[in-house]
Design a protein around this motif. Structure first.
Motif, PDB file in Angstrom:
ATOM      1  N   TRP A  38       0.698  -1.038  -0.140  1.00 21.36           N
ATOM      2  CA  TRP A  38       0.139   0.044  -0.051  1.00 21.36           C
ATOM      3  C   TRP A  38       0.668   1.458  -0.181  1.00 21.36           C
ATOM      4  O   TRP A  38       0.924   2.331  -0.731  1.00 21.36           O
ATOM      5  N   SER A 110      -1.381  -4.474   5.353  1.00 20.79           N
ATOM      6  CA  SER A 110      -0.777  -5.583   4.843  1.00 20.79           C
ATOM      7  C   SER A 110      -1.375  -6.257   4.676  1.00 20.79           C
ATOM      8  O   SER A 110      -1.428  -6.941   2.794  1.00 20.79           O
ATOM      9  N   TRP A 113      -3.981  -6.102   0.588  1.00 19.41           N
ATOM     10  CA  TRP A 113      -2.554  -5.663  -0.516  1.00 19.41           C
ATOM     11  C   TRP A 113      -2.943  -6.967  -0.960  1.00 19.41           C
ATOM     12  O   TRP A 113      -3.604  -6.409  -2.576  1.00 19.41           O
ATOM     13  N   TYR A 117      -3.456  -6.660  -5.434  1.00 16.28           N
ATOM     14  CA  TYR A 117      -2.369  -6.670  -6.351  1.00 16.28           C
ATOM     15  C   TYR A 117      -2.024  -8.086  -7.175  1.00 16.28           C
ATOM     16  O   TYR A 117      -2.284  -8.796  -6.666  1.00 16.28           O
TER      17      TYR A 117
END
Length: 344
Positions: A38, A110, A113, A117
């Motif tokens: 991020w 986190s 993420w 992604y």
């Protein structure tokens, strides 16, 4: 007397001033440790202008310009851009239009993420989409499955080295071949071309046939006699079939069913034979059925004989055997006629 004291012996050395560069690295490391990708996605989101926005309307730059400044590929920049875009659609982070260069915002954890992604371009392909969907169905992160799919050598190494990985691969392969006729054919060819596999398949097939015999009795309540009759199974015989089947079905997946199958099959076969012998009427029907079966086979075999070109293959032994067969048939007829005459 006054003693001279060396200040270096009594006073601890003063700590060196903290480097601004070290402090900056520590802070940036802490941000990344907490937020993962991020932190980098924010750099892209606040510095790369959204699609459709003209260069003069914002101090932001294009993804291509940002990539040149970062000395990386525009594709890599866009993967971070798309991750932020997907998270913004879910309300997890601010929209691009609300961000300005240098602006800081509170970033998600986190762990979230990797859900947004895709580190590989294959994730956007039809193949990658299918892998990602399958991964989500299994409850794992798509990036994990994509990584495995793009490194089959690593997958092979894990299968060869680790029995649990091999079992997982076997289970997945079995699920796949049910819907993939081409893979079924390829696997079948591999099996028949490998002697050890061919023998193993034959052994398992025989065990499966034996279990099928037991299962048929347990579930249908009928038995098939040696001569081919289908009759109702006695209650105790069916119970025995159900007991053996329960034991077999209770085995673990990695346990060998071969010995259990043989024991169950032999036991049931013996009980079926005992059932036939214990019932006089059934025993007579069994002998009659067996006789007719043998007679039909003999008749079919004799009807297949042709003598149009007998002169080309004639031998005295052929005549002798036919004469012996004629005598046997005569004896059989005499016995049957005698039995018919003796009937009340």
């Amino acid at each position: 007397m006054t003693l001279a004291i060396d200040p270096t012996e009594t006073t601890a050395a003063a700590p060196a001033p903290l480097s601004d560069l070290v402090a900056r690295d520590a802070r940036e490391f802490g941000v990344y440790a907490r937020t993962g990708g991020w932190a980098f996605a924010l750099m892209v989101a606040r510095s790369v202008r959204p699609g459709g926005q003209a260069a003069g309307e914002t101090p932001k730059v294009s993804a291509k310009e940002f990539a040149e400044l970062a000395e990386c590929s525009p594709e890599r920049v866009m993967r971070y851009y798309r991750a932020w875009d997907r998270a913004a659609d879910d309300g997890l982070v601010p929209q691009f239009e609300t961000l300005q260069p240098g602006q800081d915002v509170r970033l998600p954890d986190s762990d979230a993420w990797l859900s947004y992604y895709s580190a590989r371009s294959s994730a956007t392909s039809e193949r990658g989409t299918a892998i990602a969907e399958a991964a989500e169905a299994e409850g794992i992160r798509p990036t994990k499955a994509l990584e495995v799919a793009e490194n089959p050598t690593a997958l092979r190494a894990a299968i060869l080295a680790d029995p649990s990985t091999a079992r997982a691969a076997r289970s997945a392969l079995l699920d796949r071949i049910r819907e993939d006729p081409e893979l079924q054919a390829e696997l079948a060819r591999d099996v028949v071309r490998t002697d050890d596999l061919k023998k193993a398949v034959a052994t398992e097939s025989r065990a499966a046939d034996k279990i099928g015999y037991v299962r048929q009795i347990a579930e249908s309540g009928q038995i098939r006699t040696p001569a081919g009759q289908t009759v109702e199974a006695p209650a105790e015989l069916r119970e025995e079939a159900e007991r053996h089947l329960s034991l077999i079905d209770g085995l673990e997946d990695d346990e060998d069913t071969g010995e259990w199958a043989v024991e169950a099959y032999d036991t049931l076969k013996t009980l079926v034979a005992d059932t036939v012998e214990a019932d006089p009427e059934l025993r007579v029907r069994e002998r009659r059925t067996k006789f007719y079966g043998s007679l039909q086979k003999a008749t079919r075999a004799f009807e297949e004989l042709t003598f149009d070109d007998a002169g080309d293959f004639y031998e005295d032994d052929m005549v002798r055997r036919l004469e012996e067969l004629q005598q046997a048939i005569g004896s059989c007829l005499t016995a049957l006629r005698g039995a018919a005459g003796a009937r009340p």
